[in-house]
Motif scaffolding. Structure first.
Motif, PDB file in Angstrom:
ATOM      1  N   VAL B  76      79.221  -8.824  39.811  1.00 46.51           N
ATOM      2  CA  VAL B  76      78.473  -7.570  39.870  1.00 46.51           C
ATOM      3  C   VAL B  76      78.824  -6.725  38.650  1.00 46.51           C
ATOM      4  CG1 VAL B  76      78.089  -5.441  41.156  1.00 46.51           C
ATOM      5  CG2 VAL B  76      78.424  -7.598  42.383  1.00 46.51           C
ATOM      6  N   GLU B  77      77.804  -6.298  37.968  1.00 44.69           N
ATOM      7  CA  GLU B  77      78.018  -5.463  36.783  1.00 44.69           C
ATOM      8  C   GLU B  77      77.124  -4.234  36.882  1.00 44.69           C
ATOM      9  OE1 GLU B  77      77.878  -6.624  32.397  1.00 44.69           O
ATOM     10  OE2 GLU B  77      77.827  -8.543  33.489  1.00 44.69           O
ATOM     11  N   ILE B  78      77.763  -3.094  36.879  1.00 45.77           N
ATOM     12  CA  ILE B  78      77.023  -1.833  36.947  1.00 45.77           C
ATOM     13  C   ILE B  78      77.637  -0.878  35.943  1.00 45.77           C
ATOM     14  CG2 ILE B  78      76.579   0.193  38.393  1.00 45.77           C
ATOM     15  CD1 ILE B  78      76.630  -1.699  40.775  1.00 45.77           C
ATOM     16  N   GLU B  79      76.808  -0.130  35.284  1.00 42.92           N
ATOM     17  CA  GLU B  79      77.383   0.789  34.297  1.00 42.92           C
ATOM     18  C   GLU B  79      78.137   1.914  35.002  1.00 42.92           C
ATOM     19  OE1 GLU B  79      74.585   2.995  31.976  1.00 42.92           O
ATOM     20  OE2 GLU B  79      73.298   3.465  33.681  1.00 42.92           O
ATOM     21  N   ASP B  80      79.210   2.353  34.354  1.00 37.39           N
ATOM     22  CA  ASP B  80      79.958   3.484  34.887  1.00 37.39           C
ATOM     23  C   ASP B  80      79.202   4.769  34.580  1.00 37.39           C
ATOM     24  OD1 ASP B  80      82.013   2.000  35.870  1.00 37.39           O
ATOM     25  OD2 ASP B  80      83.234   2.158  34.042  1.00 37.39           O
ATOM     26  N   ILE B  81      79.442   5.768  35.397  1.00 37.96           N
ATOM     27  CA  ILE B  81      78.887   7.084  35.075  1.00 37.96           C
ATOM     28  C   ILE B  81      79.884   7.761  34.147  1.00 37.96           C
ATOM     29  CG2 ILE B  81      78.292   9.349  36.021  1.00 37.96           C
ATOM     30  CD1 ILE B  81      77.289   7.874  38.513  1.00 37.96           C
ATOM     31  N   PRO B  82      79.461   8.099  32.945  1.00 38.91           N
ATOM     32  CA  PRO B  82      80.401   8.610  31.962  1.00 38.91           C
ATOM     33  C   PRO B  82      81.153   9.849  32.466  1.00 38.91           C
ATOM     34  CG  PRO B  82      78.236   8.239  30.976  1.00 38.91           C
ATOM     35  CD  PRO B  82      78.090   8.032  32.442  1.00 38.91           C
ATOM     36  N   GLY B  83      82.455   9.770  32.334  1.00 35.87           N
ATOM     37  CA  GLY B  83      83.287  10.926  32.670  1.00 35.87           C
ATOM     38  C   GLY B  83      83.551  11.115  34.154  1.00 35.87           C
ATOM     39  N   LEU B  84      83.055  10.205  34.990  1.00 41.50           N
ATOM     40  CA  LEU B  84      83.221  10.377  36.435  1.00 41.50           C
ATOM     41  C   LEU B  84      84.415   9.566  36.921  1.00 41.50           C
ATOM     42  CD1 LEU B  84      81.932  11.603  39.031  1.00 41.50           C
ATOM     43  CD2 LEU B  84      80.761   9.422  39.313  1.00 41.50           C
ATOM     44  N   ASP B  85      85.386  10.232  37.507  1.00 44.39           N
ATOM     45  CA  ASP B  85      86.592   9.565  37.981  1.00 44.39           C
ATOM     46  C   ASP B  85      86.508   9.389  39.491  1.00 44.39           C
ATOM     47  OD1 ASP B  85      89.048   8.464  38.145  1.00 44.39           O
ATOM     48  OD2 ASP B  85      90.161  10.349  37.845  1.00 44.39           O
ATOM     49  N   THR B  86      86.456   8.124  39.937  1.00 44.69           N
ATOM     50  CA  THR B  86      86.261   7.871  41.371  1.00 44.69           C
ATOM     51  C   THR B  86      87.113   6.692  41.837  1.00 44.69           C
ATOM     52  OG1 THR B  86      84.437   6.387  40.833  1.00 44.69           O
ATOM     53  CG2 THR B  86      83.858   8.654  41.395  1.00 44.69           C
ATOM     54  N   TYR B  87      87.217   6.543  43.153  1.00 46.06           N
ATOM     55  CA  TYR B  87      87.721   5.294  43.744  1.00 46.06           C
ATOM     56  C   TYR B  87      86.516   4.403  43.984  1.00 46.06           C
ATOM     57  CZ  TYR B  87      91.911   8.030  44.820  1.00 46.06           C
ATOM     58  OH  TYR B  87      93.024   8.815  44.747  1.00 46.06           O
ATOM     59  N   LYS B  88      86.498   3.209  43.357  1.00 47.52           N
ATOM     60  CA  LYS B  88      85.282   2.398  43.393  1.00 47.52           C
ATOM     61  C   LYS B  88      85.349   1.271  44.404  1.00 47.52           C
ATOM     62  CE  LYS B  88      84.270   3.542  38.633  1.00 47.52           C
ATOM     63  NZ  LYS B  88      85.471   4.413  38.517  1.00 47.52           N
ATOM     64  N   LEU B  89      84.237   1.083  45.110  1.00 46.14           N
ATOM     65  CA  LEU B  89      84.058  -0.058  46.018  1.00 46.14           C
ATOM     66  C   LEU B  89      82.738  -0.705  45.651  1.00 46.14           C
ATOM     67  CD1 LEU B  89      84.813   1.616  49.487  1.00 46.14           C
ATOM     68  CD2 LEU B  89      86.377   0.277  48.088  1.00 46.14           C
ATOM     69  N   VAL B  90      82.652  -2.031  45.827  1.00 47.13           N
ATOM     70  CA  VAL B  90      81.397  -2.706  45.494  1.00 47.13           C
ATOM     71  C   VAL B  90      80.883  -3.474  46.706  1.00 47.13           C
ATOM     72  CG1 VAL B  90      80.269  -4.394  43.994  1.00 47.13           C
ATOM     73  CG2 VAL B  90      82.106  -2.947  43.088  1.00 47.13           C
ATOM     74  N   VAL B  91      79.625  -3.281  47.025  1.00 42.65           N
ATOM     75  CA  VAL B  91      78.998  -4.016  48.122  1.00 42.65           C
ATOM     76  C   VAL B  91      77.891  -4.881  47.528  1.00 42.65           C
ATOM     77  CG1 VAL B  91      77.666  -3.812  50.245  1.00 42.65           C
ATOM     78  CG2 VAL B  91      79.513  -2.194  49.770  1.00 42.65           C
ATOM     79  N   SER B  92      78.059  -6.188  47.637  1.00 36.96           N
ATOM     80  CA  SER B  92      77.049  -7.089  47.095  1.00 36.96           C
ATOM     81  C   SER B  92      76.368  -7.799  48.252  1.00 36.96           C
ATOM     82  CB  SER B  92      77.716  -8.109  46.167  1.00 36.96           C
ATOM     83  OG  SER B  92      76.766  -9.066  45.768  1.00 36.96           O
ATOM     84  N   ASN B  93      75.094  -7.715  48.344  1.00 37.19           N
ATOM     85  CA  ASN B  93      74.322  -8.313  49.428  1.00 37.19           C
ATOM     86  C   ASN B  93      74.932  -8.041  50.802  1.00 37.19           C
ATOM     87  OD1 ASN B  93      72.687  -9.158  47.440  1.00 37.19           O
ATOM     88  ND2 ASN B  93      73.119 -11.340  47.624  1.00 37.19           N
ATOM     89  N   GLY B  94      75.339  -6.821  50.986  1.00 37.32           N
ATOM     90  CA  GLY B  94      75.833  -6.407  52.291  1.00 37.32           C
ATOM     91  C   GLY B  94      77.317  -6.624  52.512  1.00 37.32           C
ATOM     92  N   GLN B  95      77.999  -7.306  51.594  1.00 33.83           N
ATOM     93  CA  GLN B  95      79.419  -7.616  51.775  1.00 33.83           C
ATOM     94  C   GLN B  95      80.274  -6.746  50.860  1.00 33.83           C
ATOM     95  OE1 GLN B  95      80.333 -10.469  53.723  1.00 33.83           O
ATOM     96  NE2 GLN B  95      78.172 -10.834  54.219  1.00 33.83           N
ATOM     97  N   LEU B  96      81.282  -6.130  51.446  1.00 34.51           N
ATOM     98  CA  LEU B  96      82.243  -5.418  50.598  1.00 34.51           C
ATOM     99  C   LEU B  96      83.055  -6.458  49.828  1.00 34.51           C
ATOM    100  CD1 LEU B  96      83.678  -2.748  49.794  1.00 34.51           C
ATOM    101  CD2 LEU B  96      85.311  -3.245  51.613  1.00 34.51           C
TER     102      LEU B  96
END
Ligand SMILES: Nc1ncnc2c1ncn2[C@@H]1O[C@H](COP(=O)(O)OP(=O)(O)OP(=O)(O)O)[C@@H](O)[C@H]1O
Ligand SMILES: [Mg+2]
Lengths: 262, 437, 479
Positions: B76-96
């Motif tokens: 999974v490749e998604i661009e980051d939102i510039p300057g946004l500091d977050t805890y990231k989780l990725v859900v691909s086709n319904g699966q964390l």
């Protein structure tokens, strides 16, 4: 009633107060003494009578005092009308501040400040002095100046309403401030501002009664006493550690201890 | 309805195939939950076109394609939102994707758990059940059950009492595959007493997708329990590929003194249906629902909101602003229910739409049902075009027509975007939303 | 009910201040309505033949019409044969100095400045008692600018061509039941003509007073604003307290040409009847303006506190492109009063705009309805309307109703509607008092705040009067 600055007389003395609403007894023998310079926190389950106490002190009419007494500066408080009590320095920060559309906040603030000044025998403030006075206080509680032009509490967010209560309190500089759940529904940042407002006003000759459900307020406004109100009576009193215990364990243990001693 | 039977027959097949892939987990609490949910789906069925809430999004168009379950694409490749500091989780086709979880989240002070573990945690399960129960009955329940039935990769987050999470949680949701597939993202968040948390949910295109013009349905659900004096802010940004359909359910249950703020930003997808439901359980709550959306080409974006005022002294605000262009269509159906006991309710609703083309359509239906007498409720709906005078004015100052249009549409959406307090996020959305207006 | 609520109710039960009547020497037609009545009225006024014909046609049409029935207004049937259709003070006046001292005293008592010497700066007054105009002030000053401001009967003689051209051009004689009745029997009223490019330098004002018993009042006002002219017009009304109901069926027509700007303000304080609902004026009025020219503007502002029943919808026909219609209204009902009022904004021209701000206040056992129509015609591209209808309830025995009608035949129109209903209650009073305000100050503050948007539209003098009136009709004499 002009007050003698007699330190021996408590600011507020409630004795065995019984209050009912529509014939339904709500306060059932409540006693509480508050001296100048003190902060009292009142906690307790929903419906235990906290707002009832606050409203009785402010003089709301549908709350019927069946027996008991309230002395304020040594005088019978129950003799006074609502606005007389206010002019004598009793301030209630409402649990649900009331909205009045069309009445501009600034106009309202001016009216109440001047009403109090006239009562104190002081000259009314002119428009410029008034603006300076109000804006100065607004800055100290980080309140948006645009709120002055808006109608009183109308369309204000919950946080803005509560801040407006604190603003009025700071402007009127009351002797006895009663805060009824002013912290409920506030984010931590807004909570700090409210607490700052209270702390700035704290002094030797003022007192506060702070009604709250959440111990975290008391990390910012340190109470001298914490009381638990349950079923219309104060069932436990202590210092700030009592609040911590309540936060962690709830009210059940108090009810149990009570029924055992009863 | 024959269509309905055909669809359910197909879904039964897919469900049995799904079940047979569960291996040793057949006796688990989760499987029980899946089976029950599928049975409920069959019982309730999908709403038909006659249903008031489904007038502008045609259920059949969404659910009729013979979807199969998508396999997980771990890339999974998604661009980051510039300057946004977050805890990231990725859900691909319904699966964390557990190996994509932000390592910092472990020490952040909150609990992240698998859905099956959540079902076995008595207190979490109780709260989850409470929230999903409050969501029903609704015209969306078929989609909710469909989501539950195919559940395998969902998750739950528990924010402890008094805890204030320092950074937003960013949930990135993607879907891809080669056949016509659907996926069913789901999560549950419990914000306990006096806690504060911000969620940023992003429906995005996977830049490592298997196929570029893949057709699919994302049937996503999120449930929030907002406990006493807690504060939850939920942002949803949706920029899916134009081949995707999206049905989205967000249901929040609020306890006394709590705050819930929701933002929905949509620019992508083919047929997008957003359902949001706020249930007010106790007094002195604050709820704010806001949306800014832009529909172009043949896109359809449909917002359904429901706020249930059951108790006194609660306040809700809705502000939905949309721009509809080309042959696109938009719908807003906002229900506010004020029960007889809900005195002193403040409920405000506003839906403004800009229709930029003669072939674009907007349907706005505010529904205030008020059974208490001491309340303040208002609703407003406007549907208008770009103000020709302002356009002329800007052009007379030397702006190109497109630039002038752009400026005016941006100004139209600003009312919503200006209230987004996370600066990098609002900046990102502004940039994305003004692209080729 | 708590004490504070009782005082609130107490305040809403104060007496009508203008309820006395004056003994004037009157010239009166007998009760009843036939063709002869119409002829007699016309003859009394020496009217030209065409006007008599116009009246008779209206009368014959009226006889065929049925009295309208409205859902939210209830009253016993009116006996049209039991009304006096013409009553006039006997003395003919050449100047104010000749006026009956009783009459002057009456206007003094009402606080209406009809003596030019005493007049408030910048208000010209036409005073109408019962059926006729008794005095018009500042006529000469206005005439220098070419402005015609006179009683209607006088205009019929001095400017017959203008009257003939515009009479019935906005409200046709057969428009509705009460307009037809008025067209047949109207006795007097005001006429006002502003020539091209003239900005009227002072407020023009008509003051209406029903004095005689059993008398109906049927006056007609006609305002014509030529290209680029501007005028602000005020209207005030009172009536004595009488046990029987009296009928007031007036017509107001406004004709605005290109770039003309007409502002029409009303403070209506007819006798509302007593606390039990006995007596009071039936106020059935047709008011309409046409923005005939491009960029013209008509603005209605009304403060309605009186009458047993009010039925009126000051309306704008927005025919010229870019023309503007406005309606600002405060309607107060108390005791057993009923009001069904609102506006009609008919958008015909392109980019026409209308604004409607309606504030209803209901107290006692009264009923207050807003009924408004916004119609956007097929060719009204870019038309815009904004409506806001607020209702304020005092106590729990009164009613507020809102009936907005929207007819939009042009997809490019922008129509917005907002409505709120709220209660002035113990909460608001208690809040203000807890901050140290007295009860009366609190009530004043709350009610005036609620009406602010409308009061802002009134000319200064009137705004003050309106505030006072509101205080009186709701609160008794406050400080
Ligand atoms: N105006 C009223 N009419 C009738 N009952 C009332 C009224 N005000 C309060 N009560 C009742 O009195 C009891 C105490 O109410 P009160 O508002 O004082 O509680 P509280 O301790 O402030 O509760 P909370 O924590 O929910 O604010 C409740 O049972 C409530 O229902
Ligand atoms: Mg309380």
């Amino acid at each position: 009633m002009e007050t003698e600055n007699n330190n021996m007389t408590p600011l507020l003395e409630i004795k065995d107060l019984h209050v009912s609403v529509n014939g339904e007894p709500i306060l059932k023998g409540l006693s509480l003494t508050v001296s100048k310079g003190e902060v009292h926190a009142i906690m307790g389950p929903n419906g235990s009578g906290k707002s009832t106490l606050a409203n009785v002190l402010a003089g709301r009419e549908e709350y019927e005092v069946d027996s008991g007494s309230i002395l304020y500066n040594g005088q019978d408080l129950l003799e006074l009308d609502v606005n007389e009590r206010a002019l004598e320095g009793i301030f209630l920060a409402f649990q649900y501040p009331v909205e009045i559309p069309g009445v501009s906040n600034s106009n309202f603030l001016k009216s109440i400040i001047n009403a109090r000044r006239v009562h104190q025998g002081l000259p009314e403030l002119n428009a410029l002095e008034m603006l300076k006075y109000i804006q100065g206080k607004m800055e100290s509680i980080e309140m948006d100046k645009n709120l002055l032009k808006r109608s009183l509490n109308d369309g204000f967010s919950g946080g803005e309403k509560k801040r407006n209560e604190i603003l009025q309190m700071s402007l009127l500089e009351p002797s006895l401030s009663i805060l009824d759940e002013t912290d409920s529904g506030l984010d931590i940042d807004a909570l700090r501002i409210v607490a700052d407002g209270v702390n700035q006003l704290k002094s030797e000759d003022r007192a506060f009664i702070v009604v709250t459900h959440y111990q975290r307020l008391l990390n910012h406004i340190i109470p001298d006493y914490v009381h638990v109100l349950s079923d219309g009576k104060i069932v436990a009193s202590g210092d700030k550690h009592l609040a911590e215990k309540l936060e962690a364990e709830g009210y059940d243990w108090i009810r149990e201890t009570n029924s055992m001693t009863a | 309805m024959a269509d309905q039977e055909k669809i359910l027959d197909h879904l039964s097949e897919v469900f049995h195939a799904f079940e047979s892939g569960l291996n040793g987990k057949a006796q688990s609490t989760l499987h029980h939950f899946q089976k029950e949910s599928f049975a409920s789906l069959k019982q309730y069925q999908f709403p038909d076109r006659k249903h008031e809430d489904w007038k502008y999004t045609i259920v059949q168009n969404i659910i009729a394609p013979p979807y199969t379950l998508a396999d997980v694409n771990p890339r999974v490749e998604i661009e980051d939102i510039p300057g946004l500091d977050t805890y990231k989780l990725v859900v691909s086709n319904g699966q964390l994707l557990w190996d994509h979880i932000d390592p910092a989240l472990k020490d952040a002070g909150i609990r992240l758990m698998r859905f099956d573990n959540m079902l076995d945690d008595e207190s979490m399960r109780k709260d989850f059940n409470r929230v999903i129960k409050a969501e029903r009955p609704s015209s969306n329940q078929a989609f909710a059950y469909l989501n539950f039935a195919f559940q395998s990769g969902a998750f739950a987050i528990d924010i402890p009492s008094g805890f204030i999470l320092d950074k937003p949680i960013e949930i990135r949701i993607v879907h891809d595959g080669t056949d016509t597939t659907f996926s069913h993202p789901l999560y549950f968040i419990r914000a306990q007493k006096s806690s504060e948390v911000t969620i940023i949910e992003r429906f995005e295109k996977n830049n490592s997708a298997l196929s570029a013009d893949h057709q699919g349905l994302i049937n996503a659900s999120a449930y929030l329990s907002v406990d006493k004096n807690a504060s939850v802010t939920h942002y949803r940004w949706q920029n899916l590929p134009a081949t995707y359909r999206l049905v989205n359910i967000l249901a929040a249950q609020q306890e006394r003194d709590s705050r819930f703020t929701s933002y929905a930003f949509d620019i992508g997808g083919q047929s997008v249906r957003n359902n949001i439901h706020v249930e007010l359980e106790d007094s002195n709550t604050y709820s704010s629902l806001q949306a800014a959306y832009m529909a172009k080409n043949k896109q359809s974006i449909d917002h359904q909101t429901r706020i249930n005022h059951k108790v006194p002294h609660c306040e809700s605000h809705e502000l939905y602003k949309g721009i509809i262009d080309d042959q696109a269509s938009g719908a807003f159906n906002g229900k506010v229910l004020v029960h007889p006991d809900a005195q002193k309710t403040n409920a405000f609703q506003q839906n403004d739409s800009l229709v930029l083309s003669p072939h674009a359509r907007m349907n706005s239906k505010p529904q205030l049902e008020i059974f208490a007498d001491d309340v303040k409720c208002s609703h407003g709906a406007t549907i208008g075009q770009l103000d020709q005078k302002s356009l002329f004015y800007l052009m007379s100052r030397g702006l190109q027509k497109e630039a002038a249009k752009h400026m005016l549409t941006a100004a139209f959406l600003a009312e919503v975007l200006d209230t987004v307090t996370i600066e990098p996020l609002s900046e990102y959305i502004r940039t994305k939303m003004s692209i080729d207006v | 009910m708590s004490d504070s609520m009782q005082t609130l109710e107490g305040h809403t039960q104060s007496e009508y201040k203008y309820g006395w009547s004056t003994e004037l020497d009157m010239d009166t037609l007998p009760k009843g309505l036939t063709e002869d009545t119409v002829r007699a009225i016309s003859a009394r006024k020496n009217e030209p033949e065409w006007l008599l014909e116009w009246r008779l046609e209206a009368f014959r049409h009226w006889q065929q019409m049925e009295e309208p029935v409205w859902a939210n207004v209830k009253f016993p049937p009116i006996n049209y044969q039991d009304i006096i259709y013409f009553a006039a003070p006997k003395k003919k006046l050449n100047s104010l100095e000749e006026a009956d001292p009783e009459l002057l005293e009456m206007f003094d008592k009402l606080g209406v400045p009809i003596e030019e010497r005493k007049v408030l700066a910048g208000v010209a007054v036409d005073a109408v008692v019962d059926s006729v105009s008794v005095a018009t002030t500042f006529k000469k000053d206005l005439a220098k600018l070419g402005i015609v401001f006179s009683s209607f009967s006088e205009a019929v003689h001095s400017h017959p061509e203008l009257v003939r051209e515009y009479l019935g051009s906005v409200v046709p004689a057969k428009d509705n039941y009460f307009a037809a009745l008025n067209s047949a029997v109207f006795s007097d009223g005001s006429f006002c003509y502003i020539p091209e490019g003239v900005k009227c330098p002072m407020e023009l004002s008509t003051y209406f007073r029903i004095n005689a018993a059993n008398t109906g009042q049927f006056e007609r006002t006609l305002i014509v604003a030529e290209k680029g002219s501007t005028v602000s017009y005020l209207e005030g009304c009172t009536a004595p307290m009488r046990d029987e109901n009296q009928l007031h069926a007036a017509v107001v027509e406004i004709y605005a040409k290109e770039d003309a700007n007409v502002k029409y303000s009303t403070v209506q304080n007819w006798y509302p009847g007593d606390k039990e609902g006995k007596g009071g004026i039936y106020n059935f009025v047709t008011k309409r303006g046409i923005c005939a020219g491009d960029r013209s503007k008509i603005s209605w502002t009304q403060v309605e506190t009186g009458s047993a029943i009010t039925w009126k919808y000051p309306s704008c026909i927005l025919k010229g492109d870019d023309s503007i219609g406005e309606f600002y209204s405060v309607a107060v009902t108390n005791n057993h009063q009923q009001a069904d009022t609102g506006t009609k904004m008919i958008h015909l021209g392109k980019n026409t705009k209308s604004t409607i701000i309606s504030k209803g206040i209901s107290a006692g056992r009264s009923n207050n309805s807003y009924r408004g129509l916004v119609k956007i015609g097929k060719r009204a591209d870019g038309a815009q309307n904004f409506s806001q209808c607020d209702s304020l309830l005092m106590g729990d025995k009164c009613g507020a109703h809102t009936f907005p009608y929207l007819e939009v035949d042009n997809p490019g129109a922008r129509v917005e509607h907002e409505a709120t209903t709220s209660k002035i209650g113990e909460d608001q009073l208690f809040y203000c008092q807890q901050r140290g305000l007295s009860e009366e100050d609190a009530i004043n503050m709350i009610v005036n705040g609620y009406c602010k948007e409308v009061f802002n539209e009134l000319p200064m003098e009137f705004a003050v009067e309106a505030q006072k009136l509101l205080a009186i009709s709701l609160e008794g004499s406050v400080g």
